[in-house]
Design a protein around this motif. Sequence first.
Motif, PDB file in Angstrom:
ATOM      1  N   TRP A  11     -32.348  17.596 -17.505  1.00 17.04           N
ATOM      2  CA  TRP A  11     -32.211  19.039 -18.392  1.00 17.04           C
ATOM      3  C   TRP A  11     -33.254  18.361 -19.676  1.00 17.04           C
ATOM      4  O   TRP A  11     -33.215  18.508 -20.451  1.00 17.04           O
ATOM      5  N   LEU A  61     -35.184  27.181 -24.194  1.00  9.80           N
ATOM      6  CA  LEU A  61     -34.916  26.886 -23.076  1.00  9.80           C
ATOM      7  C   LEU A  61     -32.725  27.338 -23.814  1.00  9.80           C
ATOM      8  O   LEU A  61     -32.507  27.170 -24.638  1.00  9.80           O
ATOM      9  N   GLU A  62     -32.097  27.644 -22.673  1.00  5.18           N
ATOM     10  CA  GLU A  62     -30.757  27.763 -22.592  1.00  5.18           C
ATOM     11  C   GLU A  62     -30.351  26.741 -22.450  1.00  5.18           C
ATOM     12  O   GLU A  62     -30.719  25.501 -21.041  1.00  5.18           O
ATOM     13  N   ALA A  81     -34.191  23.818 -28.443  1.00  2.00           N
ATOM     14  CA  ALA A  81     -34.115  24.550 -26.914  1.00  2.00           C
ATOM     15  C   ALA A  81     -34.265  25.662 -27.445  1.00  2.00           C
ATOM     16  O   ALA A  81     -34.943  26.462 -26.942  1.00  2.00           O
ATOM     17  N   GLU A 140     -36.456  18.044 -19.143  1.00  2.00           N
ATOM     18  CA  GLU A 140     -37.000  19.064 -19.578  1.00  2.00           C
ATOM     19  C   GLU A 140     -37.691  19.873 -21.010  1.00  2.00           C
ATOM     20  O   GLU A 140     -38.707  19.482 -21.138  1.00  2.00           O
ATOM     21  N   LEU A 141     -36.089  19.250 -22.023  1.00  3.52           N
ATOM     22  CA  LEU A 141     -36.005  19.238 -23.591  1.00  3.52           C
ATOM     23  C   LEU A 141     -37.381  18.594 -24.060  1.00  3.52           C
ATOM     24  O   LEU A 141     -38.307  19.931 -24.608  1.00  3.52           O
ATOM     25  N   ARG A 188     -41.016  20.418 -23.284  1.00  2.00           N
ATOM     26  CA  ARG A 188     -41.478  21.652 -23.690  1.00  2.00           C
ATOM     27  C   ARG A 188     -41.654  21.953 -25.376  1.00  2.00           C
ATOM     28  O   ARG A 188     -42.033  22.380 -25.597  1.00  2.00           O
TER      29      ARG A 188
END
Length: 630
Positions: free
Chosen positions: A7, A93-94, A88, A10-11, A14
């Motif tokens: 995760w 993103l959550e 985030a 991914e952050l 992005r």
Amino acid sequence: MSLSPQWLDELRARVTLSGVIGRTTRLTKAGQEFKACCPFHNEKTPSFTVNDAKGFYHCFGCGAHGDAIRWMTDQRGLAFMDAVKELAAEAGLEVPAPDPRSAQRAEQQAGLHEVLAAAQAFYRTQLEANEGAKARSYLASRGFDAHTMERFGFGYAPGGRQALKAALAQFPEPMLIEAGMRIAAEGKDPYDRFRDRLTMPIHDARGRVIGFAARILDAAKTDAPKYLNSPDTPLFDKGRTLFNLHRAGPASRQSGRIVVVEGQMDVVALAAAGIEEAVAPMGTALTERQVEMLWRLVDTPILCFDGDAAGQRAATRAIARTLPLLRPGHSLRIVRLPAGMDPDDMLKRDGRQALETLLGQARSMVDVLWENEREALPLATPEDKAGLKARLMAHVDTIADKDIQSLYRRDLSERFSAFAYPRREFAPRQPGRPQGRGPFRATAPARSEPAVTGRLRHQAAGGSRDALLSAVIAGLIGFPDVLVKVADRLAGSPIADPRLDALIDAVDDHAHGAQPLESARLGTILAGRGLATPVPEDYAMMRFGFLAGDVPADQARAELAQAVGLLVERPALDAALAEATARFESDLSEGAFAEQQRLLQRKLEFDERLRHMASARAAAPSAAPNLTAE
């Protein structure tokens, strides 16, 4: 709260690092990076760099280094979770909700780290004990000095089946098994995994021990593997781990390169010789994940595998796995060592300078791919040669990036044509006697330029380049938001036009908050440089729908983006066709003719696309343009 590494990756992917840092620090574009005076210490000359592709910032003055999260905690002073939440929200993103299982897993991993740290301490003490004499003797035979042995943490695993368990009695048996240090066999008591072996700890990127590599010391044990690594555990994943990465990463930022070798002992040998930026996969072929890890450090890692058949197969597998991942500016380079030698052998025989020379001559992936496939099978018949081309094109088809795929296809096709259709020397033409065959029969008197060549040269020249370029510039002035999206693509194209350069510079100024990006402002910038703004009322330009006032704004933007694509594609296509035409003039071979015809067809298709784009407005020159973006 426990956040998974996936995760967090991914952050980081992005968010644009330069955008995060640029909010508080003025950045200046410098090639593929940004530069600034370091915000962590006072300096007059910029030594602080930001690399979006690799996702980190680095100061060569004070050593400050980190990613977007580290920037928020170190420069902004936020707590870790506050930094994560702010990034985030920006990235859409959550943040995962607290998960009791994740917390339990994090606690479990912390316990396994303690197990492995204790095992490393035990192995280190055993190396100095009487039973470790064999291991010390082996290290001495390799010529490693005390500093190298200390730095890489060599140890010795005793031969007893229960030695480690007795030494780590504070940890329960299930934890030792889960950490990969003990083996549970059905119907037998658990026993130590590593016995009578030289050990080396394997670290994660933070320098924590996550597993071990162990080498056999008794050469008579031919039934046991020479090297043995820890199994996959909650901490250790072979495909996502590179041996020595935590040391090689910082070294690579100084040298600008990273060297991938086959084995851990090769890494140690290179480090002992002063080449610190070396890593090795964990007994498996280089994986896609490992390639991505390397690209975060350098754009073109160097593979330096052994010179035997197994080493070359490993290099070939690495190329095959990397081809689908290729992206602009990122690739691999490959070194072929002398037959039967590994890096350590070469260092001992020829010294560091000889190896440095080879590393400096590392070849590109396309060179090695061509050579490996050409040498893979006999090429005595036309069918054999056709098989070579099929294998090459099968590799090309795996490349996801269409621009790189097209360039690989062209490069390998040209090599194949030169190999399969070698240039032939023709005998002097006799008067009245036809020469050659097929489309190359010389039945007509010699002319200063063949008719087909003149026609192709005319086709390659194009007939509407100025109108398309001017129309695109006018459209970008009218739609600054489209200009922002395509600026990088235009900057990387070979198009030389001062008007485009001025618009791209305006986008850079806008990104740094220096100037607003508006149509009127763009026109003023061109005028300030003595450049004329294209006049949309020009009939040649009015044929393009994105300049007409009666076209909806969204449609105009879409058509403008397509026109930019045509504009960028055209120089490469023109150059390829001109080159093919010149080759056809000097080499009347079937291969040259076929390549020329293929490019000619592409040129005709391109011209048809351009005509189709312009034809919709060709009959309506009276439509009034609207250069104001909605």
